[in-house]
Design a protein around this motif. Structure first.
Motif, PDB file in Angstrom:
ATOM      1  N   THR A  33      28.742  48.845 -37.193  1.00 58.22           N
ATOM      2  CA  THR A  33      27.709  48.620 -36.185  1.00 58.22           C
ATOM      3  C   THR A  33      28.082  47.381 -35.394  1.00 58.22           C
ATOM      4  OG1 THR A  33      25.970  49.603 -37.557  1.00 58.22           O
ATOM      5  CG2 THR A  33      25.263  48.154 -35.765  1.00 58.22           C
ATOM      6  N   ARG A  35      27.206  44.355 -33.337  1.00 54.30           N
ATOM      7  CA  ARG A  35      25.990  43.552 -33.239  1.00 54.30           C
ATOM      8  C   ARG A  35      26.109  42.515 -32.119  1.00 54.30           C
ATOM      9  NH1 ARG A  35      26.307  45.098 -38.574  1.00 54.30           N
ATOM     10  NH2 ARG A  35      24.350  45.998 -39.365  1.00 54.30           N
ATOM     11  N   THR A  55      20.502  48.563 -25.412  1.00 56.07           N
ATOM     12  CA  THR A  55      21.211  49.088 -26.579  1.00 56.07           C
ATOM     13  C   THR A  55      21.951  50.372 -26.227  1.00 56.07           C
ATOM     14  OG1 THR A  55      19.574  48.114 -28.086  1.00 56.07           O
ATOM     15  CG2 THR A  55      20.953  49.885 -28.956  1.00 56.07           C
ATOM     16  N   GLN A  56      21.287  51.263 -25.492  1.00 58.91           N
ATOM     17  CA  GLN A  56      21.918  52.524 -25.115  1.00 58.91           C
ATOM     18  C   GLN A  56      23.092  52.287 -24.172  1.00 58.91           C
ATOM     19  OE1 GLN A  56      21.082  55.632 -26.422  1.00 58.91           O
ATOM     20  NE2 GLN A  56      23.091  56.037 -25.505  1.00 58.91           N
ATOM     21  N   THR A  59      25.942  51.054 -26.192  1.00 60.66           N
ATOM     22  CA  THR A  59      26.393  52.161 -27.047  1.00 60.66           C
ATOM     23  C   THR A  59      27.303  53.105 -26.263  1.00 60.66           C
ATOM     24  OG1 THR A  59      24.406  52.071 -28.431  1.00 60.66           O
ATOM     25  CG2 THR A  59      25.624  54.144 -28.401  1.00 60.66           C
ATOM     26  N   VAL A  66      25.280  50.394 -31.719  1.00 61.93           N
ATOM     27  CA  VAL A  66      25.083  49.008 -31.287  1.00 61.93           C
ATOM     28  C   VAL A  66      23.698  48.535 -31.722  1.00 61.93           C
ATOM     29  CG1 VAL A  66      24.801  47.490 -29.278  1.00 61.93           C
ATOM     30  CG2 VAL A  66      26.658  49.164 -29.324  1.00 61.93           C
ATOM     31  N   GLU A  67      23.633  47.296 -32.125  1.00 64.79           N
ATOM     32  CA  GLU A  67      22.349  46.715 -32.535  1.00 64.79           C
ATOM     33  C   GLU A  67      22.224  45.314 -31.957  1.00 64.79           C
ATOM     34  OE1 GLU A  67      21.087  44.844 -36.714  1.00 64.79           O
ATOM     35  OE2 GLU A  67      21.184  47.041 -36.765  1.00 64.79           O
ATOM     36  N   PHE A  68      21.080  45.005 -31.366  1.00 62.84           N
ATOM     37  CA  PHE A  68      20.813  43.655 -30.877  1.00 62.84           C
ATOM     38  C   PHE A  68      20.160  42.833 -31.981  1.00 62.84           C
ATOM     39  CE2 PHE A  68      21.793  45.183 -26.722  1.00 62.84           C
ATOM     40  CZ  PHE A  68      22.023  44.058 -25.928  1.00 62.84           C
TER      41      PHE A  68
END
Length: 306
Positions: A33, A35, A55-56, A59, A66-68
């Motif tokens: 992932t 980050r 995020t999209q 991605t 993907v993660e914030f």
């Protein structure tokens, strides 16, 4: 012949492990992932506007999950990237230089510019009616300086002058310490100071200077442009960068750079969510673009300035 064949087969097996084939893991698999660290605006808690949209977008750009990660402040963001808990972080210039001092494991990718082309600020020493001919005359004049936490009016000029071997002690008798940048401007306008430290917006090297900053405010207060002279100008302090860990795969860096530098023209609504303060788009940057910020951080570390 059999021995040569066995040797060739063994070499191909080793080569396959490093250069492709079933044993090779894609960089996305290694990360899992991706980050991204960001500091929320004051009072916003741990929320960031448009987080799902952002995020999209990332991605799609990277082709992976993907993660914030919303940090409470820059100190927490720096620790997260230094400890490899995040791959990517959005910094102010000073925060980036602080992160680099903490861990030489990050590098800047892009930084925003303003719609007028400004890429950051420069500190200036301004005088009125030629009362301060040059730096050598500072000790015989009264010079207004904004508070110690003013980046453009205090930290940047002190670090910039020190780099030119002109060190100014915080308690120098010719300095008139103002409680705010606007108070320093008033001192110059009212004749209580012969000069003052302030800042101006600055484009990339070689480009005309955009309007804005201390000089523009002094002119709007009634001083004519011809009455003001710039005695000294600092190096460029760039707007804060988006930075990644140096060990991030080159393909990920390439994808991010292409995505970010085209974001303003392709999806301006997403750009505005990611960068609400500087409307001109992103441009690539390199470590040397933040030498002024690094000088400030070194000065603060050595002198213990707050």
């Amino acid at each position: 012949m059999k021995g040569a064949l066995k040797t060739w087969t063994a070499l191909m097996a080793v080569n396959g492990a490093f250069c492709g084939g079933p044993a090779w893991a894609d960089w996305r698999d290694d990360i899992g992932t991706f980050r991204i660290g960001i500091v929320a605006e004051p009072g916003a808690g741990n929320t960031v506007p448009g987080l799902a949209v952002l995020t999209q977008a990332f991605t799609d750009a990277l082709g992976m999950k993907v993660e914030f990660v919303v940090a409470r402040d820059y100190a927490a963001l720096i620790e997260a990237q230094a400890n490899a808990r995040i791959e990517y972080a959005i910094y102010s210039a000073i925060a980036y230089a602080t992160a680099l001092q903490r861990c030489e494991c990050i590098e800047p990718l892009v930084a925003p510019v303003d719609s007028d082309g400004a890429a950051g600020i420069r500190s200036v020493l301004l005088t009125r009616d030629g009362k301060l001919p040059g730096l050598a005359d500072m000790e015989t004049r009264r010079i207004a300086m904004p508070p110690p936490d003013s980046v453009g009016g205090s930290l940047l000029p002190l670090a910039g002058l020190a780099a030119e071997h002109v060190r100014i002690a915080e308690g120098a008798p010719f300095l008139v310490h103002a409680p705010s940048p606007s108070a320093a401007e008033t001192m110059l306008v009212d004749g209580e100071a012969d000069a003052m430290f302030g800042w101006v917006k600055a484009a990339a090297d070689g480009q005309p200077r955009p309007p804005g900053g201390t000089q523009a405010r002094l002119e709007s207060s009634g001083l004519s442009a011809s009455a003001l002279q710039v005695v000294w100008t600092s190096g460029l302090l760039r707007y804060g960068p988006h930075a990644v860990r140096g060990d991030l795969d080159p393909e990920a860096k390439r994808r991010l750079t292409v995505f970010l530098t085209n974001l303003k023209s392709t999806t301006p609504d997403v750009y505005d969510l990611l960068e609400p303060k500087h409307a001109g788009g992103f441009m690539p940057v390199v470590p040397k673009d933040y030498s002024a910020a690094e000088a400030i951080v070194r000065m603060v570390s050595v002198d213990g300035r707050q």
